[in-house]
Design an enzyme around this catalytic site. Sequence first.
Site, mmCIF file in Angstrom:
data_model
loop_
_atom_site.group_PDB
_atom_site.id
_atom_site.type_symbol
_atom_site.label_atom_id
_atom_site.label_comp_id
_atom_site.label_asym_id
_atom_site.label_seq_id
_atom_site.Cartn_x
_atom_site.Cartn_y
_atom_site.Cartn_z
ATOM 1 N N GLN A 121 -21.780 18.902 32.715
ATOM 2 C CA GLN A 121 -22.388 17.648 33.083
ATOM 3 C C GLN A 121 -21.717 17.084 32.419
ATOM 4 O O GLN A 121 -21.006 16.435 31.375
ATOM 5 C CB GLN A 121 -23.951 17.723 32.389
ATOM 6 C CG GLN A 121 -25.101 16.410 32.523
ATOM 7 C CD GLN A 121 -25.486 16.033 33.362
ATOM 8 O OE1 GLN A 121 -25.225 17.272 34.272
ATOM 9 N NE2 GLN A 121 -26.035 15.371 33.826
ATOM 10 N N LYS A 166 -32.515 19.902 35.806
ATOM 11 C CA LYS A 166 -32.013 21.021 36.944
ATOM 12 C C LYS A 166 -32.105 22.445 36.387
ATOM 13 O O LYS A 166 -32.572 23.068 37.515
ATOM 14 C CB LYS A 166 -29.541 20.350 36.498
ATOM 15 C CG LYS A 166 -29.851 19.643 36.982
ATOM 16 C CD LYS A 166 -28.105 19.050 37.107
ATOM 17 C CE LYS A 166 -27.985 18.241 37.469
ATOM 18 N NZ LYS A 166 -26.868 17.142 37.487
ATOM 19 N N ASP A 174 -20.771 20.415 41.419
ATOM 20 C CA ASP A 174 -21.039 19.307 41.778
ATOM 21 C C ASP A 174 -20.050 18.372 42.740
ATOM 22 O O ASP A 174 -20.449 17.448 43.850
ATOM 23 C CB ASP A 174 -20.757 19.313 40.711
ATOM 24 C CG ASP A 174 -21.639 18.419 39.763
ATOM 25 O OD1 ASP A 174 -22.931 17.795 39.756
ATOM 26 O OD2 ASP A 174 -21.011 18.396 38.624
HETATM 27 N N1 L34 Z 1 -21.388 17.120 36.416
HETATM 28 N N2 L34 Z 1 -22.751 15.186 35.871
HETATM 29 C C1 L34 Z 1 -22.541 15.908 36.639
HETATM 30 N N3 L34 Z 1 -23.178 16.258 38.118
HETATM 31 C C2 L34 Z 1 -24.407 15.286 37.933
HETATM 32 O O1 L34 Z 1 -24.747 15.229 39.622
HETATM 33 C C3 L34 Z 1 -24.088 14.456 37.113
HETATM 34 N N4 L34 Z 1 -25.011 13.400 37.732
HETATM 35 C C4 L34 Z 1 -25.479 12.006 37.114
HETATM 36 C C5 L34 Z 1 -24.812 11.795 35.297
HETATM 37 N N5 L34 Z 1 -24.081 12.937 35.155
HETATM 38 C C6 L34 Z 1 -23.363 14.398 35.876
HETATM 39 C C7 L34 Z 1 -26.902 13.118 37.456
HETATM 40 O O2 L34 Z 1 -27.877 14.486 37.636
HETATM 41 C C8 L34 Z 1 -26.794 11.394 37.461
HETATM 42 N N6 L34 Z 1 -27.341 12.141 37.624
HETATM 43 C C9 L34 Z 1 -28.802 12.833 37.519
HETATM 44 C C10 L34 Z 1 -29.566 13.550 37.579
HETATM 45 C C11 L34 Z 1 -31.396 13.766 37.163
HETATM 46 C C12 L34 Z 1 -32.436 12.389 37.424
HETATM 47 C C13 L34 Z 1 -31.061 11.750 37.072
HETATM 48 C C14 L34 Z 1 -29.747 11.067 37.139
HETATM 49 C C15 L34 Z 1 -33.428 12.765 37.393
HETATM 50 O O3 L34 Z 1 -33.753 13.511 37.400
HETATM 51 N N7 L34 Z 1 -33.892 11.017 37.403
HETATM 52 C C16 L34 Z 1 -35.097 11.213 37.214
HETATM 53 C C17 L34 Z 1 -35.395 10.322 35.803
HETATM 54 C C18 L34 Z 1 -35.340 11.101 34.801
HETATM 55 C C19 L34 Z 1 -35.529 10.491 33.322
HETATM 56 O O4 L34 Z 1 -37.028 10.623 33.356
HETATM 57 O O5 L34 Z 1 -34.802 9.850 33.247
HETATM 58 C C20 L34 Z 1 -35.446 10.366 38.278
HETATM 59 O O6 L34 Z 1 -36.485 9.868 38.421
HETATM 60 O O7 L34 Z 1 -35.104 9.266 38.503
#
Ligand code: L34
Length: 280
Positions: free
Chosen positions: A96, A52, A119
């Site tokens: 988060q 982020k 959010d």
């Molecule tokens: N307050 N908490 C708040 N807001 C959110 O919107 C979230 N979420 C979830 C968990 N807690 C939160 C996220 O940000 C899930 N989440 C989230 C954000 C980014 C990624 C996955 C989940 C992400 O970048 N995923 C990458 C892989 C990252 C890795 O290597 O682990 C992807 O390509 O899916």
Amino acid sequence: MAQLIDGKLISTQIKDELRDEVTALKEQGIIPCLAVIQVGNDPASSVYVNNKKKACAYIGIESLSYELEESVSQEELLELIEKLNKDDKVNGILVQLPLPKHIDENAVIHAISPAKDVDGFHPETVGNMCIGTEGFLPCTPAGVIQLLKRSGIEIAGKECVVVGRSNIVGKPMAMLLLRENGTVTITHSRTQDLKEVTKRADILVVALGKPKFITKDYVKEGAVVIDVGIHRNENNKLCGDVDFDDVVDKVSAITPVPGGVGPMTIAMLMDNCVKSVLHS
Ligand code: L34
């Protein structure tokens, strides 16, 4: 061959559009600013929070980073949120999740000013989303809608089935699909004959939090499958709630994990951050 819905690519397109908007804002002397709060150092949360902050830097949004000890009291966290609520320089506040057990998540969500609720979790924001008033949209469900739209997948009139009923994904996901004129069913752990329901779906959105749970006997031939789940195995390899290899030959389009919904969550957070400036 199924169409691979590329969340990485689509999220980059959105971020590029936002970067142009932020450049124009800067010419008027406005710099959007997001406060990012992480409590403790859960490794997965750290990855997401870092992604982020990187997205902020890419777009030109200023990010303020607050890393609090796992042991921080609820009171201290609420005080920080109150301070950020009052700070005119801060447009958006992100705490988060998940939070440590001694902190009441609901109290934290309530404490964030709806004007800075990037959010989209505050009850006022949720209410506005439900009745269709303009405002912040929850990032993950909004990201799924963008994935579908930008992949040329029609939602109106389609049978949409959401697996999972969390406040963060399942429920708002159903609302946004409804807003797009989908015919929406929400399923959950008490659903009888889940397979029978998921097999009706033209668009199946899976957010139940069980690795590779959805196999080919849960999907209709030619369905579109969106996988919101994210899990890490012993070898640090990521997978979703859908058994990708098992269903890929049966579906018409599918999101991968990683590179599907995850990057879209971040892109839509950035979208809300830009909106937060325009609305303040
Ligand atoms: N307050 N908490 C708040 N807001 C959110 O919107 C979230 N979420 C979830 C968990 N807690 C939160 C996220 O940000 C899930 N989440 C989230 C954000 C980014 C990624 C996955 C989940 C992400 O970048 N995923 C990458 C892989 C990252 C890795 O290597 O682990 C992807 O390509 O899916």
